[in-house]
Design a protein around this motif. Structure first.
Motif, PDB file in Angstrom:
ATOM      1  N   CYS A  33       0.846  -1.198   0.000  1.00 25.24           N
ATOM      2  CA  CYS A  33       0.000   0.000   0.000  1.00 25.24           C
ATOM      3  C   CYS A  33       0.883   1.251   0.000  1.00 25.24           C
ATOM      4  O   CYS A  33       1.785   1.374   0.830  1.00 25.24           O
ATOM      5  CB  CYS A  33      -0.904  -0.016   1.224  1.00 25.24           C
ATOM      6  SG  CYS A  33      -1.829   1.514   1.432  1.00 25.24           S
ATOM      7  N   VAL A  35       0.137   4.122   0.899  1.00 24.42           N
ATOM      8  CA  VAL A  35      -0.163   5.040   2.007  1.00 24.42           C
ATOM      9  C   VAL A  35       0.398   4.505   3.322  1.00 24.42           C
ATOM     10  O   VAL A  35       1.167   5.176   3.997  1.00 24.42           O
ATOM     11  CB  VAL A  35      -1.695   5.274   2.131  1.00 24.42           C
ATOM     12  CG1 VAL A  35      -1.980   6.268   3.257  1.00 24.42           C
ATOM     13  CG2 VAL A  35      -2.279   5.758   0.812  1.00 24.42           C
ATOM     14  N   CYS A  36       0.002   3.263   3.705  1.00 25.35           N
ATOM     15  CA  CYS A  36       0.402   2.755   5.029  1.00 25.35           C
ATOM     16  C   CYS A  36       1.575   1.779   4.961  1.00 25.35           C
ATOM     17  O   CYS A  36       2.171   1.464   5.983  1.00 25.35           O
ATOM     18  CB  CYS A  36      -0.793   2.100   5.724  1.00 25.35           C
ATOM     19  SG  CYS A  36      -1.317   0.566   4.939  1.00 25.35           S
ATOM     20  N   CYS A  66      -4.295  -0.108   0.017  1.00 22.83           N
ATOM     21  CA  CYS A  66      -5.041  -1.202   0.658  1.00 22.83           C
ATOM     22  C   CYS A  66      -6.488  -0.782   0.927  1.00 22.83           C
ATOM     23  O   CYS A  66      -6.817   0.409   0.928  1.00 22.83           O
ATOM     24  CB  CYS A  66      -4.345  -1.647   1.946  1.00 22.83           C
ATOM     25  SG  CYS A  66      -4.554  -0.503   3.323  1.00 22.83           S
ATOM     26  N   CYS A  69      -7.037   1.877   3.752  1.00 21.58           N
ATOM     27  CA  CYS A  69      -6.700   3.262   3.388  1.00 21.58           C
ATOM     28  C   CYS A  69      -7.699   3.800   2.357  1.00 21.58           C
ATOM     29  O   CYS A  69      -8.130   4.945   2.438  1.00 21.58           O
ATOM     30  CB  CYS A  69      -5.275   3.345   2.848  1.00 21.58           C
ATOM     31  SG  CYS A  69      -4.025   3.053   4.114  1.00 21.58           S
TER      32      CYS A  69
HETATM   33 ZN   LIG Z   1      -2.934   1.159   3.399  1.00 23.94          ZN
END
Ligand SMILES: [Zn+2]
Length: 269
Positions: A33, A35-36, A66, A69
């Protein structure tokens, strides 16, 4: 076997091998992912986005986000998307009552992602933001004659490699059939980073006269949407809009992907 058949068979085999290899690589290196950083489970959910990205950029995206997110990308309700550009009005404003459209709060997921775009150089996240915002503009029935991004100074552009405002604005323009003019606004001088200045008066003076309209463009009588990634006091978009109005634009709508405003000056336009 003729040469044509031979080539076709070879193509089929290489396609099969390619798919098998891709599957194997996916097992070894699952999608991460953006973002995370956790394993992304959304490969199949990105089908439409993959097609759109291919159409806009001529290649497949590498971005994965993901499910957790992705579910956090929730736009503000429509009434909260419309604000006044300046957080506090100023005297003798050359563009009073300038409207601002900002569909996401600069908290949570947006706050996490913007630094990844600016400092982590995640250009595909900016493009994803642009696609998300582009579909919101279409739903909200927003149109303009021209869409222009807030430009970076040449030194910052060189350092980052891309203008995040432009990467957000381009898919917004394409998804809404609005002509896109990357080089319409130009920076007349370098400015300090607005995020490093905490006082709104100092932010306003930092941006004063920072933009002009390129002599290559005639904006007379046009309605122009000017796009930035984030809005805080509104000084940057306000100065960009002032330059466009000074050059003859009839109307300017400011757009930012995310804003940190309360709704105290919200009103629909
Ligand atoms: Zn994520």
């Amino acid at each position: 076997m003729c040469a044509f058949r031979h080539t076709s068979r070879r193509n089929i085999i290489s396609q099969e091998i390619r798919e098998t290899l891709t599957g194997a690589v996916d097992l070894i290196l699952p999608f991460k992912c953006a973002v995370c950083g956790n394993v992304s489970d959304t490969k199949d959910r990105f089908g439409d986005y993959d097609r759109l990205y291919q159409e806009l950029y001529g290649k497949e995206p590498e971005l994965h986000i993901c499910g957790k997110c992705l579910s956090e990308f929730t736009a503000c309700e429509e009434i909260r998307r419309w604000l006044l550009c300046l957080s506090e009005p100023v005297e003798n404003d050359p563009v009073p009552g300038l409207p601002l459209y900002t569909p996401f709060a600069y908290t949570g997921i947006a706050e996490k992602c913007i630094p990844k775009i600016k400092f982590g150089k995640q250009i595909e996240l900016a493009r994803f933001f642009g696609c998300v915002m582009g579909s919101l503009l279409a739903k909200d029935g927003i149109c303009a004659d021209l869409m222009v991004p807030v430009p970076l100074s040449s030194s910052r552009l060189e350092e980052r490699g891309f203008n995040q405002a432009g990467e957000i604005a381009y898919p917004v323009a394409r998804l809404n059939g609005i002509p896109y003019a990357e080089d319409c606004l130009i920076r007349t001088r370098d400015t300090k980073r607005q995020s490093e200045i905490d006082n709104r008066f100092k932010r306003a003076s930092n941006m004063k006269g920072a933009f002009s309209v390129s002599s290559e463009w005639d904006v007379t009588g046009l309605t122009i949407a000017v796009v930035d990634d984030v809005v805080t006091t509104g000084s940057t978009l306000h100065e960009a809009a002032a330059a466009l109005k000074k050059a003859g634009a009839a109307d300017v709508l400011c757009i930012a992907f995310a804003g940190n405003r309360t709704v105290k000056n919200a009103e629909p336009f």
